[in-house]
Design an enzyme around this catalytic site. Structure first.
Site, PDB file in Angstrom:
ATOM      1  N   ASP A 147      48.111  41.144  40.611  1.00 47.41           N
ATOM      2  CA  ASP A 147      47.190  40.232  39.945  1.00 47.41           C
ATOM      3  C   ASP A 147      47.176  39.013  40.854  1.00 47.41           C
ATOM      4  O   ASP A 147      48.141  38.249  40.891  1.00 47.41           O
ATOM      5  CB  ASP A 147      47.703  39.846  38.556  1.00 47.41           C
ATOM      6  CG  ASP A 147      46.680  38.988  37.831  1.00 47.41           C
ATOM      7  OD1 ASP A 147      46.151  38.048  38.462  1.00 47.41           O
ATOM      8  OD2 ASP A 147      46.399  39.255  36.661  1.00 47.41           O
ATOM      9  N   HIS A 148      46.118  38.844  41.617  1.00 53.81           N
ATOM     10  CA  HIS A 148      46.204  37.852  42.702  1.00 53.81           C
ATOM     11  C   HIS A 148      46.348  36.423  42.184  1.00 53.81           C
ATOM     12  O   HIS A 148      46.756  35.537  42.924  1.00 53.81           O
ATOM     13  CB  HIS A 148      45.034  37.999  43.686  1.00 53.81           C
ATOM     14  CG  HIS A 148      43.729  37.433  43.216  1.00 53.81           C
ATOM     15  ND1 HIS A 148      42.875  38.112  42.407  1.00 53.81           N
ATOM     16  CD2 HIS A 148      43.138  36.240  43.446  1.00 53.81           C
ATOM     17  CE1 HIS A 148      41.810  37.371  42.164  1.00 53.81           C
ATOM     18  NE2 HIS A 148      41.941  36.218  42.787  1.00 53.81           N
ATOM     19  N   HIS A 180      43.950  38.026  34.758  1.00 50.71           N
ATOM     20  CA  HIS A 180      44.170  36.668  35.263  1.00 50.71           C
ATOM     21  C   HIS A 180      44.416  35.638  34.143  1.00 50.71           C
ATOM     22  O   HIS A 180      45.359  34.863  34.197  1.00 50.71           O
ATOM     23  CB  HIS A 180      42.978  36.203  36.096  1.00 50.71           C
ATOM     24  CG  HIS A 180      42.587  37.151  37.190  1.00 50.71           C
ATOM     25  ND1 HIS A 180      43.508  37.895  37.886  1.00 50.71           N
ATOM     26  CD2 HIS A 180      41.382  37.472  37.719  1.00 50.71           C
ATOM     27  CE1 HIS A 180      42.873  38.638  38.798  1.00 50.71           C
ATOM     28  NE2 HIS A 180      41.589  38.394  38.701  1.00 50.71           N
ATOM     29  N   LYS A 233      30.839  33.847  34.862  1.00 52.12           N
ATOM     30  CA  LYS A 233      30.207  33.857  36.190  1.00 52.12           C
ATOM     31  C   LYS A 233      28.907  33.069  36.127  1.00 52.12           C
ATOM     32  O   LYS A 233      28.394  32.788  35.039  1.00 52.12           O
ATOM     33  CB  LYS A 233      29.891  35.296  36.596  1.00 52.12           C
ATOM     34  CG  LYS A 233      31.122  36.144  36.795  1.00 52.12           C
ATOM     35  CD  LYS A 233      30.951  37.086  37.970  1.00 52.12           C
ATOM     36  CE  LYS A 233      32.176  37.943  38.167  1.00 52.12           C
ATOM     37  NZ  LYS A 233      33.318  37.232  38.716  1.00 52.12           N
TER      38      LYS A 233
HETATM   39  C1  BG6 Z   1      38.686  39.178  40.719  1.00 51.60           C
HETATM   40  C2  BG6 Z   1      37.518  39.566  39.867  1.00 51.60           C
HETATM   41  O1  BG6 Z   1      39.851  39.791  40.246  1.00 51.60           O
HETATM   42  O2  BG6 Z   1      38.857  37.762  40.674  1.00 51.60           O
HETATM   43  C3  BG6 Z   1      36.257  38.840  40.351  1.00 51.60           C
HETATM   44  O3  BG6 Z   1      37.313  40.967  39.955  1.00 51.60           O
HETATM   45  C4  BG6 Z   1      36.482  37.356  40.377  1.00 51.60           C
HETATM   46  O4  BG6 Z   1      35.152  39.151  39.499  1.00 51.60           O
HETATM   47  C5  BG6 Z   1      37.742  37.028  41.173  1.00 51.60           C
HETATM   48  O5  BG6 Z   1      35.350  36.755  40.983  1.00 51.60           O
HETATM   49  C6  BG6 Z   1      38.077  35.551  41.062  1.00 51.60           C
HETATM   50  O6  BG6 Z   1      39.122  35.254  41.934  1.00 51.60           O
HETATM   51  P1  BG6 Z   1      39.285  33.801  42.541  1.00 51.60           P
HETATM   52  O7  BG6 Z   1      40.550  33.867  43.307  1.00 51.60           O
HETATM   53  O8  BG6 Z   1      38.070  33.538  43.388  1.00 51.60           O
HETATM   54  O9  BG6 Z   1      39.324  32.861  41.375  1.00 51.60           O
END
Ligand code: BG6
Length: 497
Positions: free
Chosen positions: A184-185, A247, A337
């Site tokens: 989960d980045h 997230h 979004k």
């Molecule tokens: C991803 C989603 O996990 O996270 C995307 O699939 C989203 O839809 C993105 O845009 C958002 O990541 P960050 O790091 O740009 O906030």
């Protein structure tokens, strides 16, 4: 031998290597780690995909993808050295023959030198995860004899509780949980990690971090991007599966968890699981009382969106954490979004003073953690305006990473996570039980909002602050959304829709 040892080298195998994730995130992050000397001098990267490419053609395709990075320069010795470590294997992960072929190729390269550890990265369409994992098992590629074998799985992990449980079972039929790193980045973002430091390495915040002082918590992930060419995935997922199940709930756990006794993967994850377990479960019938969803105007015209799709691109929900620390403190989560601003913020709104001796209506103290951009913290409190009567005004105490760490660049979350997976530290990865708890929370909301008798999602304008209906969610509780805190922003409170 499954830990890192100096006589071992490492092979990173990327499945789905022709995809966007490889070019946009994995290769730039690996290149940066290589440049910092963190990958070890003998690392190898092998990309596998179905296209018939030579090593050189594959490397060239990566260069094209990296053109978007301002700082990237393909003529540097560093890039040339890095890219010489990359090779390509043409194959299909659903074919057990191709997988065996890959294993033979890897062994041939690896046995020339020292025994090699392997990190398998699934950068594939999620529908292929199951077959790829089974084929890794069948070809003996998951077996750890002299070296470790680890698996990195991208989100989405399942599409609901049942599919996530099935996928966990399948993963565990081939890999032990310690070998699995579910990404989960958001957990790799510096500010999210800093939130743990902020809470557990300082004594001044923890005593007030509870229901006695906190009125509510607001977590916002606002994005400007539209779905554009991702509709094939996104229309099936929608904002709840794409952002909330992972997230936003991960951010909630880091705000709400108890301090673990040690910063060690399982202790940390035990605490996060306890939070998810304490989140009040909802019935689909009550979803409309705690959740609002909407779709940006023009979504239906995006390429590959099916006619009449009612997939939500925006949502806001109220959750309650039923434990001693948080009883009665609502957690409001919102994300969408095509909004006017790209910002991720966690705002802790404190209670008002119990008695107001100054005859003026004032806003509460707010601690706003800027996850991105302009990573840092804002603490908002009242101060007396100088040179006059007793007039109060909110002021903002700010900490910005940029200012305090000499402009040192904040690495991309993938850089941190790849390094952790390589060193076997699973602290910032999601464990199987965490994933399942999170689905248990989100599933009834998706079901409740999606029943065919229910009204479709509201619309909202591209570039706006989202649908007006989200204000109702808080005003029903006698509250308002807080303004997002950019650097040096006006501090007045109020609805921002
Ligand atoms: C991803 C989603 O996990 O996270 C995307 O699939 C989203 O839809 C993105 O845009 C958002 O990541 P960050 O790091 O740009 O906030």
């Amino acid at each position: 031998m499954t830990s890192n040892s100096p006589d071992q080298t490492t092979t990173i195998v990327i499945f789905g290597a022709s995809g966007d994730l490889t070019r946009r995130k994995l290769i730039p992050s690996l290149c940066s780690l290589f440049g910092k000397g963190k990958l070890g001098p003998e690392v190898r990267i092998v990309g596998m995909a179905r296209g018939n490419l030579t090593d050189q053609e594959f490397r060239d395709s990566l260069v094209e993808g990296m053109d978007a990075f301002e700082e990237f320069n393909p003529t540097t010795d560093e890039w040339k050295e890095f890219v010489s470590r990359i090779s390509y294997y043409c194959g299909d992960v659903t074919s057990s023959d191709d997988m065996k072929g890959l294993e033979d190729t890897l062994l041939a390269v690896e046995t020339h030198g020292k025994p090699a550890n392997r990190l398998y990265y699934l950068a594939l369409a999620p529908s292929l995860y199951g077959t790829a994992i089974l084929n890794l098992g069948e070809s003996g590629m998951a077996r750890q004899v002299d070296c470790w074998r680890r698996l990195v799985v991208e989100k989405p992990f399942g599409t609901d509780l049942r599919s996530a449980q099935e996928l966990n079972q399948l993963v565990h039929s081939v890999f032990a949980e310690e070998q699995v790193f579910r990404i989960d980045h958001y957990l790799g973002k510096e500010t999210v990690q800093n939130l743990m430091v902020f809470r557990f390495a300082n004594t001044i915040f923890e005593p007030i971090w509870n229901r006695n002082y906190i009125d509510n918590v607001q977590i916002t992930v606002s994005e400007t991007v539209t779905v554009s060419d991702r509709a094939g995935y996104y229309d099936q997922a929608g904002v709840f599966r794409d952002m909330f199940q992972n997230h936003l709930l991960q951010l909630l756990t880091v705000v709400a968890m108890e301090p673990p006794s040690n910063f060690q993967a399982d202790l940390l994850r035990n605490e996060k699981v306890k939070v998810l377990n304490a989140v009040r479960r909802l019935l689909p019938e009550s979803a409309r009382q705690v959740a609002v969803h909407a779709q940006y105007n023009g979504y239906l015209d995006e390429p590959n969106v099916p006619a009449g799709s009612d997939t939500p691109t925006y949502a806001a929900i109220r959750l309650n954490v039923d434990n001693w620390r948080w009883q009665g403190v609502p957690f409001y989560l919102r994300s969408g979004k095509a909004l006017g601003e790209k910002r991720t913020e966690i705002a802790i709104q404190f209670q008002k003073p119990p008695h107001m001796m100054f005859h003026q209506e004032i806003g509460p103290n707010v601690l706003a953690i800027q996850v991105q951009p302009d990573e840092g913290l804002h603490l908002e409190f009242q101060a007396k305006s100088p040179d006059g009567k007793m007039e109060l005004r909110p002021v903002d105490l700010e900490f910005h990473y940029d200012d305090s760490f000499g402009g040192r660049a904040i690495p991309d979350a993938y850089e941190r996570l790849l390094l952790d997976a390589l060193s076997g530290d699973a602290s910032l990865f999601t464990r199987s039980d965490e994933i399942e708890e999170a689905w248990e929370i989100i599933d009834p909301i998706i079901q409740g909002l999606g029943v065919s008798s229910a009204p479709p999602p509201d619309g909202y304008a591209i570039g706006s602050n989202g649908p007006a209906a989200i204000n109702q969610l808080l005003s029903n509780d006698g509250r308002q959304w807080l303004r997002l805190h950019g650097r040096s922003q006006n501090l007045s409170h109020g609805n921002d829709s």
